[in-house]
Design a protein around this motif. Sequence first.
Motif, short mmCIF file in Angstrom:
data_model
loop_
_atom_site.label_atom_id
_atom_site.label_comp_id
_atom_site.label_asym_id
_atom_site.label_seq_id
_atom_site.Cartn_x
_atom_site.Cartn_y
_atom_site.Cartn_z
N ALA A 1 57.01 54.71 6.64
CA ALA A 1 57.86 53.88 7.49
C ALA A 1 57.20 53.62 8.84
CB ALA A 1 59.22 54.56 7.68
N ILE A 2 56.58 54.69 9.39
CA ILE A 2 55.97 54.52 10.71
C ILE A 2 54.69 53.69 10.60
CG2 ILE A 2 54.84 55.77 12.61
CD1 ILE A 2 56.87 57.99 12.16
N ALA A 3 53.92 53.93 9.52
CA ALA A 3 52.64 53.23 9.35
C ALA A 3 52.83 51.72 9.20
CB ALA A 3 51.90 53.80 8.15
N ARG A 4 54.01 51.31 8.79
CA ARG A 4 54.29 49.87 8.69
C ARG A 4 54.37 49.24 10.07
NH1 ARG A 4 57.61 51.09 4.25
NH2 ARG A 4 59.48 51.22 5.54
N LEU A 5 54.75 50.06 11.07
CA LEU A 5 55.00 49.51 12.41
C LEU A 5 53.88 49.80 13.41
CD1 LEU A 5 58.68 50.72 12.59
CD2 LEU A 5 57.97 48.35 12.35
N PRO B 1 56.47 53.25 23.41
CA PRO B 1 57.72 53.67 24.07
C PRO B 1 58.98 53.44 23.24
CG PRO B 1 56.67 51.80 25.22
CD PRO B 1 55.71 52.28 24.20
N ASP B 2 58.90 52.53 22.28
CA ASP B 2 60.13 52.26 21.53
C ASP B 2 60.28 53.15 20.29
OD1 ASP B 2 57.95 51.09 20.40
OD2 ASP B 2 59.04 49.32 19.64
N LEU B 3 59.27 54.01 20.02
CA LEU B 3 59.35 54.85 18.82
C LEU B 3 60.53 55.84 18.83
CD1 LEU B 3 58.26 55.57 16.04
CD2 LEU B 3 56.62 57.11 17.12
N PRO B 4 60.77 56.54 19.97
CA PRO B 4 61.92 57.46 19.95
C PRO B 4 63.22 56.78 19.57
CG PRO B 4 60.58 57.83 21.90
CD PRO B 4 60.01 56.61 21.23
N GLU B 5 63.40 55.57 20.09
CA GLU B 5 64.63 54.83 19.78
C GLU B 5 64.72 54.50 18.29
OE1 GLU B 5 66.58 50.69 21.18
OE2 GLU B 5 65.21 51.65 22.62
N TYR B 6 63.54 54.11 17.75
CA TYR B 6 63.47 53.79 16.32
C TYR B 6 63.78 55.03 15.47
CZ TYR B 6 61.39 52.50 11.82
OH TYR B 6 61.18 52.27 10.49
N ALA B 7 63.18 56.15 15.88
CA ALA B 7 63.40 57.40 15.14
C ALA B 7 64.87 57.80 15.17
CB ALA B 7 62.52 58.52 15.74
N PRO C 1 49.79 51.83 14.29
CA PRO C 1 48.51 52.18 13.66
C PRO C 1 48.60 53.55 12.96
CG PRO C 1 48.18 51.47 15.94
CD PRO C 1 49.66 51.56 15.72
N ALA C 2 48.25 53.55 11.67
CA ALA C 2 48.44 54.76 10.86
C ALA C 2 47.51 55.90 11.26
CB ALA C 2 48.21 54.43 9.38
N GLU C 3 46.35 55.58 11.89
CA GLU C 3 45.41 56.67 12.26
C GLU C 3 45.97 57.56 13.36
OE1 GLU C 3 43.79 52.87 14.26
OE2 GLU C 3 44.78 53.44 12.41
N ARG C 4 47.02 57.09 14.04
CA ARG C 4 47.62 57.92 15.09
C ARG C 4 48.73 58.81 14.53
NH1 ARG C 4 48.37 54.44 20.48
NH2 ARG C 4 46.18 54.09 20.95
N CYS C 5 48.80 58.84 13.24
CA CYS C 5 49.95 59.47 12.60
C CYS C 5 49.46 60.46 11.54
CB CYS C 5 50.77 58.36 11.97
SG CYS C 5 52.41 58.83 11.52
N THR C 6 49.93 61.72 11.57
CA THR C 6 49.53 62.67 10.52
C THR C 6 50.76 63.36 9.95
OG1 THR C 6 49.17 64.32 12.23
CG2 THR C 6 47.20 63.23 11.38
N VAL C 7 50.63 63.76 8.69
CA VAL C 7 51.70 64.54 8.05
C VAL C 7 51.13 65.92 7.78
CG1 VAL C 7 53.35 64.66 6.17
CG2 VAL C 7 52.40 62.45 6.85
N ARG C 8 51.88 66.94 8.09
CA ARG C 8 51.41 68.30 7.79
C ARG C 8 52.62 69.18 7.45
NH1 ARG C 8 53.01 71.05 12.11
NH2 ARG C 8 53.02 70.03 14.15
N MET C 9 52.31 70.37 6.93
CA MET C 9 53.36 71.34 6.64
C MET C 9 54.01 71.79 7.95
SD MET C 9 53.40 72.05 3.38
CE MET C 9 54.14 73.68 3.29
N ALA C 10 55.30 71.96 7.95
CA ALA C 10 55.97 72.49 9.14
C ALA C 10 55.61 73.96 9.29
CB ALA C 10 57.48 72.34 8.99
N GLY C 11 55.45 74.41 10.54
CA GLY C 11 55.09 75.80 10.79
C GLY C 11 56.00 76.43 11.83
#
Lengths: 267, 303
Positions: free
Chosen positions: B272-276, B239-245, B278-288
Motif C-alpha cells: 500500500a505504501i509502495a504505491r504512493l 508529511p502526509d504519511l501519518p495522516e494516511y496511516a 518510493p519503495a526503497e525508503r520502506c522496509t518490512v521486518r519482524m517485530a522485536g
Amino acid sequence: MSLAGVGALVRSVSLRSMRVWQRNRDVYFVTWKTNLFPPLAEPILYLLAFGAGIGALVKEVEYRDRMVGYTAFIAPGLLATQVMFQAFFETTYNTFVRMHYQRTFDAIITTPLSLEDVMAGELLWATTKGTISCAVMMVAISFFGLLHYPHALLIVPFSLLAGLLFAGLGLCFTGVVPQIDSFNLPTFLFIMPMFLFSGTFFPLDVLPLWAQRIANLLPLTHVANVIRELGLGRMPADLAWDLLYLVALAPPLCLLGIHLMKRRLVK
Amino acid sequence: MPSVIEARGLTKTFGRLGAVNGVSFAVDAGECYGFLGPNGAGKTTTVKMIHCSAPITSGDLSVFGMGVRDAPRAIKRRIGVCQQEDNLDPDFSVRKNLTVFARYFGIPAVQAADRARELLEFMGLWERRDARIRELSGGLKKRLAIARALVNDPDLLILDEPTTGLDPQSRHQVWDRVRTLRRQGKTILLTTHYMDEAQSLCDRLVIMDHGRILVEGAPSDLVRSRVGREVVEVYGFPPDLPEYARAQGWTFEADTHRLWIHTDSGEAVFAAIARLYPAERCTVRMAGLEDLFLKLTGRELRE
C-alpha cells in the motif's frame, strides 16, 4: 541514636567480621615490606633528630619528680603517636578508598556479612595494624636500650585498646566526610595537635595550667602516659585513671562510627 | 512450586522521590527473568532490595520464601550477585579474588581453592589466574565478577547489566555462559537495557519505567500481542504519511525521520505504501522487543 538502636546495632555484629579482618590482613601481607619498613625506620630518624639534635641541648627532663633522659622520654611518645596514626589513617583514608573507589563493601554485603560486620572488621583490622606497627617500632627502639622489660611487653596488649579508640574516631569521620580530601580537616584539627601537645615530646607540666587541662582531655595524652610509664618500667596506681578514660571512650566512638557509616551507606 | 522471588506492592522511596512504585512480580525456579528498562527506571534499586543491600520502604518482598527484612543472612547465603560497577579487589590476583570471596561464605580453604579452579575454567580465566585485576580488560573483569558470584553455588544468580560497556565478542561470551548456567537449572535474574540481550536470554521479563512495571511476559508473546508480527519502517517519510496511516487504521510510531507501522500483515502494508511513496525508503521486518520497548517507554532521551 536510641538505646534500642544501639542494641540492634550491636546484635548485627557477628564473628563474620573476622572475614573482613582476614581480607585486610591478606592485602597487608601482599605488600608487607612496604608496610613494615616505616615503623622500623621512623623511630630511628626521630631518635637521631631529637636524641642527637635536641637531646644535645636537653639532656634530661623532669618527669613525675624524676629525671629521665630525653630520648627515653620521647621514645614512648613515638610509640603512642604511631598507634594513633596507623589506626586513624586506616579507618579514614584507607577505609574511604575501599568504600568509595574500590566499592569493596558493596560486594561484601551481598554475602552473609552485614554492613555492621564489615565495619567491625575494619575497626578490628585498624586496631591490629596499629598494634603491629607499635610492636615493630618497639623492636627498633629496644636496640637503643630505651624500653624497660618485662613491663614494656604490656605496651603490646595496651596498644590494642589505644588502636581501637583511634580506629573508632577515624570511622566517625569517614561516616560524614563528603570526599577524601576532607580528612585534612580532622587531621589538622585533632590529630596534629594531639601529636604535638599530648606529652609526647615534652612533659605537660611545663605548660600553663589551662593548657594542661585541655591536654588532659585528649585521648593521646592518656595513651602516652600509659606507654611511658610501662616503657620506663613502672606501673603507678594512677594509670587506672588513664585506662578508665580510654576504656570509657573507645566503645562509644566505635559504635558511633559504625552507626554513621551505616547511615551513609544504607540508603 | 513456590516462587524464588515474590514481590507484592514493593516500594522504595529516597526522601520524597519514588524510585520503585509498588511493583509486583514473581520469579519461578529455573527461569531466566529479565528487568528491561531505560536508565533510572528502578531496575538496580529493585535488585538491591532483593539482595538485601537496600531496605524496602513498603510492600512485601520474599526470596526463597523468606522475608528480606527477617532473614537477610539466610537469603544472601543462597544468592550470587554480579553488580553493575566493577568492585573486584584490585589488591588480589584473579584467583585470590575468588578464594577471599568464598571465605565470606564460610567455605573452607581447600574447598574454596577447588571451587575457584572450577569456576575460572568455566569462565575461561584459568590461564589468567595469577594476573592482577588492573591487567584485565573489561570483558575479563566481568567474567571474573560472574565467577565470583557463583562461588557459593547460588540457587539464584543476579546479574545487574552484565554486558554494559563490553565489546561484541565479550558480550557473546557472557551470553553463552549465562545460557549454560540457565541450562544447568540456575534461576537467573537479569537487568539490562539491551533488547537483544533480553530477547535472547530471558524466558520472561518485565519492562520497567519510572519505577513501575509496564508489562510482564515472555518476550515473543509480548511483542506478538502488543506490537504485532511485523513492522514496516519508512525512512524520510513525507508529511502526509501519518495522516494516511491514521486513515488506514494502522497503529504506528514516528520520530522526525522515521515512521514505524506495527502490523500482522507487513506485505499488504508495504504494498500500500509502495504505491504512493518510493519503495526503497520502506522496509518490512519482524517485530522485536525494541519496537515494544519504544512504544511503551517513548522516544525522549533519558538522563
